[in-house]
Design an enzyme around this catalytic site. Structure first.
Site, PDB file in Angstrom:
ATOM      1  N   THR A 184      -5.577  -0.354  -9.011  1.00 45.89           N
ATOM      2  CA  THR A 184      -5.618   0.204  -7.668  1.00 45.89           C
ATOM      3  C   THR A 184      -7.015  -0.119  -7.146  1.00 45.89           C
ATOM      4  O   THR A 184      -7.963  -0.194  -7.930  1.00 45.89           O
ATOM      5  CB  THR A 184      -5.474   1.731  -7.682  1.00 45.89           C
ATOM      6  N   GLU A 330       1.094   2.406  -8.432  1.00 45.51           N
ATOM      7  CA  GLU A 330       1.571   3.269  -9.523  1.00 45.51           C
ATOM      8  C   GLU A 330       3.086   3.434  -9.516  1.00 45.51           C
ATOM      9  O   GLU A 330       3.654   3.981 -10.454  1.00 45.51           O
ATOM     10  CB  GLU A 330       0.935   4.668  -9.408  1.00 45.51           C
ATOM     11  N   LYS A 437      -6.624   1.615   5.181  1.00 45.44           N
ATOM     12  CA  LYS A 437      -5.822   0.472   4.750  1.00 45.44           C
ATOM     13  C   LYS A 437      -5.723  -0.537   5.883  1.00 45.44           C
ATOM     14  O   LYS A 437      -5.070  -0.298   6.886  1.00 45.44           O
ATOM     15  CB  LYS A 437      -4.440   0.896   4.284  1.00 45.44           C
ATOM     16  N   TRP A 442      -7.187  -2.062   0.800  1.00 45.40           N
ATOM     17  CA  TRP A 442      -7.928  -0.808   0.923  1.00 45.40           C
ATOM     18  C   TRP A 442      -9.410  -1.021   1.206  1.00 45.40           C
ATOM     19  O   TRP A 442     -10.027  -1.927   0.668  1.00 45.40           O
ATOM     20  CB  TRP A 442      -7.829   0.003  -0.367  1.00 45.40           C
TER      21      TRP A 442
HETATM   22  P1  AMP Z   1      -1.175   0.396  -2.918  1.00 45.64           P
HETATM   23  O1  AMP Z   1      -1.246   1.108  -4.212  1.00 45.64           O
HETATM   24  O2  AMP Z   1      -2.381  -0.409  -2.610  1.00 45.64           O
HETATM   25  O3  AMP Z   1       0.101  -0.378  -2.794  1.00 45.64           O
HETATM   26  O4  AMP Z   1      -1.131   1.491  -1.771  1.00 45.64           O
HETATM   27  C1  AMP Z   1      -0.147   2.502  -1.744  1.00 45.64           C
HETATM   28  C2  AMP Z   1      -0.360   3.359  -0.536  1.00 45.64           C
HETATM   29  O5  AMP Z   1      -0.144   2.597   0.660  1.00 45.64           O
HETATM   30  C3  AMP Z   1       0.566   4.540  -0.420  1.00 45.64           C
HETATM   31  O6  AMP Z   1       0.139   5.625  -1.189  1.00 45.64           O
HETATM   32  C4  AMP Z   1       0.488   4.822   1.076  1.00 45.64           C
HETATM   33  O7  AMP Z   1      -0.700   5.537   1.397  1.00 45.64           O
HETATM   34  C5  AMP Z   1       0.388   3.445   1.665  1.00 45.64           C
HETATM   35  N1  AMP Z   1       1.723   2.945   2.041  1.00 45.64           N
HETATM   36  C6  AMP Z   1       2.495   2.073   1.369  1.00 45.64           C
HETATM   37  N2  AMP Z   1       3.646   1.847   2.025  1.00 45.64           N
HETATM   38  C7  AMP Z   1       3.620   2.602   3.137  1.00 45.64           C
HETATM   39  C8  AMP Z   1       4.531   2.828   4.229  1.00 45.64           C
HETATM   40  N3  AMP Z   1       5.685   2.202   4.311  1.00 45.64           N
HETATM   41  N4  AMP Z   1       4.157   3.705   5.180  1.00 45.64           N
HETATM   42  C9  AMP Z   1       2.973   4.347   5.119  1.00 45.64           C
HETATM   43  N5  AMP Z   1       2.074   4.172   4.137  1.00 45.64           N
HETATM   44  C10 AMP Z   1       2.397   3.317   3.149  1.00 45.64           C
END
Ligand code: AMP
Length: 538
Positions: A184, A330, A437, A442
């Site tokens: 992450t 995760e 994001k 991130w």
């Molecule tokens: P990552 O681990 O980098 O894939 O980020 C995951 C995070 O991205 C999630 O916990 C959300 O905060 C955000 N995220 C992913 N998909 C969505 C979505 N469809 N709508 C809103 N936030 C999202």
């Protein structure tokens, strides 16, 4: 039933080499990949599988032991696919490195994961060389994607594969052993390692094949725009060979024109990626109508950030069927929102209201929304933390870090704030993690704040995520100058630019006399986010 103690069904470990075996059925199905010079290389699963087996055997000959980490620093291409299939088949763990991270962060991650071997694209060597001195990788194999000879001081990936046995039979592996890992990024504190077991990957891939999920089948051509270094490329590198779908890998060319060309020329029927990438593609398709005819019924999964309603509308105008997905490093495959058959007759407004929600979990994944007083009422209004559990959800971080990310009763705490409506549809409304994001990647607001506060002219600073039409979010910095000082945005940007990649730097600096605080004296980020929610980036 059988005798007492005798299993009633076979004990048949769900390991990723089963996908290698399965892909034999689709030996003639094509895999297409684009090289840095834009040329297309065409191969088949038959060839990919032979090379993946050879890679697995060569790694074992090299002395790579079960669960050793083999890292990749690669774009989406056939050799990366070979690593996806071949590294876990050797018993080792494939660790995909995010090439968009800062070299310092990459060095930390390689060391933390204890990567022993690295496979790196020749075109990414300049990036690798920025942190080579800080990592203890034993062997480095270069993929000659540009067709140039491997530079001195490095080993050749082609020679490695050439030295292996293309008929290598993978050893029996435990389905619960790790097959892959991703980190992450941008989290508060250091990046955390997330490992995926063989079983998790096989089941998550299977979940993308079901008709009510991505419905990937041998009738599909999948254009994989999700970087393979992100969340196991949302498992498409496993789903496509498992289903026998043709696979198109765009290499480093993720710009709208290149993607539109590939979508059209290769007649893609399924693709997936972050909203920012698709926003660019859709704008181009609308600007030049008819130039890139699309395959009828093209489905595009959008995830990583919430897609704006305007994007969903534009896709449908173009005949594209959007699938809105929520997932995490995760969680692999998570929550999805489709236009279900019973919604077809709904007024448009209501359809988009449903599609912009994140939706319901895919089969076998469970979700709940919990506040301090327990699970929230499904009233579409009461917010709580989204928590999930399921057979492919991480059970812990590498080296046991941040154990409080799991509840005592075994749910993973996502750090997303959600509401649930009476039909069980989940909508993300906020996040508890203090992050930004941007275009699917991130940015840590805390790191930016700490760096800003180290500037001699800055007394206090807060950095918040502000909605942005192209990047979904961009950082905005609120700065309180030291008495008598007048820092300029340019000097603050230049100061931050010494430490952070360009795309991390705040797009706007707002100078203020104070920053609102919570009752416990912390920066009141929620107040700031609300204050700048309608900020005009122009
Ligand atoms: P990552 O681990 O980098 O894939 O980020 C995951 C995070 O991205 C999630 O916990 C959300 O905060 C955000 N995220 C992913 N998909 C969505 C979505 N469809 N709508 C809103 N936030 C999202």
């Amino acid at each position: 039933m059988g005798n007492p103690g005798q299993p009633v069904s076979m004990d048949f470990p769900l390991t990723t080499p089963r996908i290698l075996d399965r892909a034999r059925v689709y030996a003639d199905v094509g895999v297409v990949c684009r090289r840095p010079d834009r040329s297309l290389v065409r191969t088949t699963y038959g060839e990919v599988v032979r090379r993946a087996r050879a890679l697995a055997s060569a790694l074992r000959n090299l002395g790579v032991r079960p669960q050793d980490r083999v890292a990749t620093l690669c774009w989406n291409h056939r050799e990366h696919l070979e690593c996806y299939l071949g590294v876990p088949a050797s018993g080792a763990v494939l660790h995909t490195l995010n090439l968009r991270l800062h070299p310092e962060e990459l060095a930390y991650i390689v060391e933390h994961a204890q990567d022993r071997v690295l496979v790196v694209d020749d075109v990414l060597l300049p990036l690798f060389e920025t942190f080579r001195e800080r990592v203890r990788v034993e062997r480095i194999f270069v993929v000659p994607t540009s067709g140039k000879p491997v530079p001195p001081g490095y080993d050749s990936y082609e020679e490695l594969v050439g030295s292996g046995d293309p008929d290598f039979a993978p050893p029996e592996l435990s389905e619960t052993s790790p097959a892959m890992m991703c980190y992450t990024s941008g989290t508060t504190g250091r990046p955390k390692g997330v490992a995926y077991s063989h079983r998790a990957l096989v089941l998550a891939a299977l979940a993308t094949l079901v008709a009510d999920s991505f419905a990937i089948s041998c009738a599909d051509t999948v254009l994989a725009t999700v970087p393979m270094f992100h969340v196991a490329g949302w498992v498409l590198p496993f789903s496509a060979p498992l289903a026998g779908a043709r696979l198109v890998l765009p290499g480093p060319h993720l710009d709208p024109r290149s993607l539109a060309e590939l979508l059209s020329a290769e007649r893609a029927t399924f693709s997936a990626g972050v909203p920012t990438v698709w926003l660019g593609v859709v704008q181009l398709l609308e600007r030049e109508p008819g130039r890139w005819p699309l395959a009828p019924g093209l489905r595009v999964a959008l995830g990583g950030s919430a897609p704006p309603e305007a994007l969903l509308r534009a896709m449908r105008r173009l005949g594209i069927r959007p699938v809105h997905g929520w997932g995490m490093t995760e969680v692999l495959v998570g929550i999805q929102s489709h236009l279900r058959p019973w919604m077809e007759g709904w007024p448009e407004e209501r359809q988009y209201e449903a599609l912009t929600k994140q939706g319901t979990p895919v089969p076998l994944l469970e979700a709940r929304v919990v506040s301090e007083v327990g699970e929230v009422a499904p009233d579409g209004r009461t917010p709580g933390e989204l928590q999930v559990r399921g057979p492919w959800v991480a059970a812990g971080y590498h080296r046991g870090e941040a154990p409080d990310s799991w509840t005592p009763d075994g749910w993973f705490r996502t750090g997303d704030v959600a509401v649930v409506d009476p039909a069980g549809q989940i909508r993300i409304v906020d996040r508890t993690k203090d992050l930004i994001k941007s275009g699917g990647e991130w940015i840590s607001s805390v790191d930016l704040e700490n760096a800003l506060m180290a500037h001699p002219k800055v007394q206090e600073a807060a950095v918040v995520a502000v909605p942005h039409p192209q990047w979904m979010e961009r950082p905005l910095a609120v700065v309180v100058p030291r008495p008598g000082q007048t820092p300029t945005p340019e000097e603050l940007r230049a100061f931050l630019g010494q430490r952070f990649p360009k795309w991390w730097l705040p797009d706007a600096f707002v100078f203020a006399t104070e920053i609102p605080k919570t009752s416990t004296g912390k920066l009141a980020k929620a107040v700031l986010r609300e204050r700048y929610r309608t900020w005009s980036w122009r």
